[in-house]
Design a protein around this motif. Structure first.
Motif, PDB file in Angstrom:
ATOM      1  N   GLU A   1     -30.564  65.271  51.193  1.00  0.00           N
ATOM      2  CA  GLU A   1     -31.739  65.946  51.746  1.00  0.00           C
ATOM      3  C   GLU A   1     -32.174  65.336  53.084  1.00  0.00           C
ATOM      4  O   GLU A   1     -32.812  66.009  53.888  1.00  0.00           O
ATOM      5  CB  GLU A   1     -32.883  65.912  50.727  1.00  0.00           C
TER       6      GLU A   1
ATOM      7  N   GLU B   1     -29.600  67.113  55.605  1.00  0.00           N
ATOM      8  CA  GLU B   1     -29.661  68.576  55.751  1.00  0.00           C
ATOM      9  C   GLU B   1     -30.425  69.008  57.015  1.00  0.00           C
ATOM     10  O   GLU B   1     -29.990  69.931  57.693  1.00  0.00           O
ATOM     11  CB  GLU B   1     -30.321  69.233  54.524  1.00  0.00           C
ATOM     12  N   PRO B   2     -31.568  68.366  57.340  1.00  0.00           N
ATOM     13  CA  PRO B   2     -32.310  68.863  58.506  1.00  0.00           C
ATOM     14  C   PRO B   2     -31.594  68.635  59.842  1.00  0.00           C
ATOM     15  O   PRO B   2     -31.931  69.298  60.815  1.00  0.00           O
ATOM     16  CB  PRO B   2     -33.623  68.055  58.484  1.00  0.00           C
TER      17      PRO B   2
ATOM     18  N   LYS C   1     -39.010  63.340  63.130  1.00  0.00           N
ATOM     19  CA  LYS C   1     -39.138  63.804  61.747  1.00  0.00           C
ATOM     20  C   LYS C   1     -38.714  62.732  60.754  1.00  0.00           C
ATOM     21  O   LYS C   1     -37.660  62.115  60.910  1.00  0.00           O
ATOM     22  CB  LYS C   1     -38.236  65.041  61.531  1.00  0.00           C
TER      23      LYS C   1
ATOM     24  N   VAL D   1     -37.149  62.099  57.337  1.00  0.00           N
ATOM     25  CA  VAL D   1     -36.252  62.910  56.502  1.00  0.00           C
ATOM     26  C   VAL D   1     -35.999  62.282  55.132  1.00  0.00           C
ATOM     27  O   VAL D   1     -35.475  62.938  54.237  1.00  0.00           O
ATOM     28  CB  VAL D   1     -34.919  63.195  57.228  1.00  0.00           C
TER      29      VAL D   1
ATOM     30  N   ASP E   1     -40.607  74.368  53.784  1.00  0.00           N
ATOM     31  CA  ASP E   1     -39.689  73.658  54.673  1.00  0.00           C
ATOM     32  C   ASP E   1     -39.392  72.276  54.120  1.00  0.00           C
ATOM     33  O   ASP E   1     -38.303  71.744  54.280  1.00  0.00           O
ATOM     34  CB  ASP E   1     -40.320  73.514  56.063  1.00  0.00           C
ATOM     35  N   SER E   2     -40.399  71.667  53.520  1.00  0.00           N
ATOM     36  CA  SER E   2     -40.247  70.310  53.028  1.00  0.00           C
ATOM     37  C   SER E   2     -41.352  70.050  52.023  1.00  0.00           C
ATOM     38  O   SER E   2     -42.364  70.751  52.013  1.00  0.00           O
ATOM     39  CB  SER E   2     -40.352  69.329  54.194  1.00  0.00           C
TER      40      SER E   2
ATOM     41  N   GLN F   1     -35.337  70.137  51.969  1.00  0.00           N
ATOM     42  CA  GLN F   1     -34.303  70.029  52.991  1.00  0.00           C
ATOM     43  C   GLN F   1     -34.804  69.840  54.413  1.00  0.00           C
ATOM     44  O   GLN F   1     -34.008  69.795  55.338  1.00  0.00           O
ATOM     45  CB  GLN F   1     -33.422  71.277  52.938  1.00  0.00           C
ATOM     46  N   GLY F   2     -36.109  69.788  54.614  1.00  0.00           N
ATOM     47  CA  GLY F   2     -36.606  69.657  55.982  1.00  0.00           C
ATOM     48  C   GLY F   2     -37.264  68.320  56.219  1.00  0.00           C
ATOM     49  O   GLY F   2     -37.423  67.515  55.306  1.00  0.00           O
ATOM     50  N   GLY F   3     -37.646  68.068  57.470  1.00  0.00           N
ATOM     51  CA  GLY F   3     -38.333  66.826  57.793  1.00  0.00           C
ATOM     52  C   GLY F   3     -39.819  67.056  57.983  1.00  0.00           C
ATOM     53  O   GLY F   3     -40.292  68.187  58.046  1.00  0.00           O
TER      54      GLY F   3
END
Lengths: 243, 281
Positions: A106, A109-110, A196, A198, B222-223, B243-245
């Motif tokens: 995970e 993924e971003p 970000k 993550v 998104d997350s 799956q997002g930040g």
């Protein structure tokens, strides 16, 4: 809860057991392209913690039903070698390894531009060769280098480090002893250029103020680690270009 | 091995667009405000054969927690401590996306995340669960059974485990030499709990943070991030998921939201536990 004789983790002069300052990570070493067969690979160590990562793909999925029509599937395995720990670790995947494979996937993924590789699978294998604290964050750092080394399009690199609380003090990049006897272990991974976070987990207890401070310490360290990753890749590929 | 989910519950495009456009106006598809969790219903003493149990509804998500106590051997490196374990089963009757078989990565993650926050807080006083030091201790099994999945299994499971642990009775027992004879009909006390926590799960949809996502909201998010909050407002666990930040600012905002919502969950647990016996089954 931690048990046994608890060592003094912060010495009188404010340094840690191994002589580091609170905000000082262990010596970090990075190398890419270390394996022949893999499409991309990396070996990263933070002190005694040493992790090997390899990428295969994008390639045709082994099982035909494992596809997405609009992007690639990422398949990640985080695994510890039997000789990586004090007592031999059984090679069978533990519940911990299953969870960490998920959080590492995970975290990647971003940044991986999976939309460029529809109907394929990208395999990422992470082997912990020696575990001395911070294996998931070292692993995710190695994994993002291996992906870049494989030439897979990415929005940013991912860098990881664990912030800990030991003897009431926040410290960067905890090792095994600090993890075992400390009050908190907070692994963080960031795509620093995108700003970000993550990957973020907390094993332990922190006040709100400590948490905010710990995140700030993580960001500063990760910006430096990200720069090292970029340099490592540039070094290899500027040599490739010259030859 | 962990794979990108390729069998994702399908949210119809119309619904997805509606969730997104409502969020822009600070509204949610089920009429909630962004910081508003779904109603919590808790039934303690839900089962007779378990030493502690609770049935919890968080909106349409339904979870049963059962606590079993067994006499067993301590870990070699912690000979004077009881043993505490959390296990979650995503049984196939709960959702079309659950398959029979051993726990998958989602079930393993859920149980480990819950286990960690109890453990790190030292919530269960394991030193009081030793029966014959070095030889016999109580083993506390917390089993979480998801029976209907409408999102946010974590908050619901944590509430269920807490309500069950708070109402767990230790069976009667007698020490005979190196043996422990258990009398499940009798009670020798309640489970010693010195700290408590709830999880607050927050999803990021677009640029907006929402508390307690439903399944549809989870799928389009998104997350996601969850904070364990102790009674005294400390953070006793974090897990970022999805799956997002998220930016550090978003994470700090999510933490503030979690701290403000946690008392609602604690109040629901307290009301159910203090009212024990009055609730029907």
């Amino acid at each position: 809860m931690k048990y046994g004789e608890k060592p003094q983790l912060i010495k009188e002069d404010g340094t840690r057991l191994d002589g580091r300052r609170p905000e000082e990570p262990r010596p970090i070493h990075m190398e890419v392209g270390v394996l022949e067969n893999a499409d991309g690979s990396a070996l990263v160590s933070f002190g005694k913690t040493r992790v090997l990562a390899a990428v295969y793909g994008p390639r045709e999925p082994i099982q035909k039903y494992m596809v997405l029509p609009d992007r690639a599937i990422l398949r990640v395995r985080y695994h510890m070698a039997p000789f990586s720990t004090g007592e031999r670790k059984s090679p069978a995947p533990s519940r911990r390894e299953i969870e960490l494979s998920k959080v590492i996937r995970e975290a990647l993924e971003p940044v991986v531009m999976t939309e460029l590789y529809p109907r394929t699978m990208i395999d990422l294998f992470i082997e912990v060769l020696q575990a001395d604290g911070g294996t998931r964050t070292t692993g995710v750092t190695a994994a993002s280098l291996a992906l870049a080394d494989a030439g897979i399009a990415m929005r940013d690199l991912v860098s990881g480090v664990a912030i800990g609380k030991v003897n009431g003090k926040l410290v960067v990049d905890i090792d095994e002893v600090e993890d075992m006897y400390g009050e908190a272990d907070m692994p963080v991974a960031m795509a620093t250029r995108l700003g970000k976070v993550v990957l973020l987990q907390l094993n332990g207890v922190l006040s709100k103020e400590e948490f905010v401070k710990a995140m700030d310490m993580a960001r500063k360290t990760l910006e430096a680690i990200s720069e090292m990753q970029r340099k490592t890749l540039l070094e290899k590929y500027s040599k490739v270009l010259q030859s | 091995m962990s794979f990108t989910p390729f069998r994702i519950p399908i949210v119809p495009q119309l619904k997805k667009n509606m969730i997104l456009s409502l969020i822009e106006k600070g509204l949610r598809i089920d009429g909630r405000r962004p910081e508003e969790p779904r109603p919590v219903k808790i039934v303690t003493h839900y089962l007779d054969k378990a030493e502690g149990s609770a049935y919890v509804e968080l909106g349409k998500t339904k979870v049963i927690a059962g606590v079993k106590l067994e006499v067993g051997e301590p870990f070699r490196d912690m000979p004077d401590l009881g043993v505490f374990t959390v296990h979650a089963e995503f049984v196939p009757l709960a959702s079309p996306s659950f398959e029979p078989g051993p726990p998958d990565e989602n079930a393993i993650e859920l149980s480990r995340v819950i286990d960690r926050s109890y453990r790190e807080l030292g919530a269960v006083e394991l030193e009081k669960l030793s029966i014959i030091p070095g030889k016999k201790v109580w083993i506390v099994w917390v089993d979480l059974y998801i029976i209907d999945h409408d999102g946010n299994l974590l908050d619901a499971s944590m509430i269920a485990s807490l309500a069950a642990l708070k109402t767990t009775r230790i069976p009667g027992f007698k020490v005979e030499g190196d043996n422990v004879v258990v009398d499940k009909e009798a009670t020798s006390g309640t489970l010693p709990l010195k700290e408590e926590a709830v999880y607050v799960h927050i999803a990021k949809i677009g640029d907006h943070l929402i508390v307690d996502p439903s399944l549809d909201e989870e799928v389009v998010a998104d997350s996601r991030i969850a904070f364990a909050v102790s009674r005294d407002g400390r953070i006793a666990g974090i897990q970022k998921m999805g799956q997002g930040g998220m930016t550090i600012d978003e994470i700090n905002n999510a933490m503030e939201l979690a701290l403000s919502v946690a008392p609602k969950y604690f109040n629901a647990v307290d009301a159910a536990v203090n009212n024990e016996g009055n609730e029907g089954r």
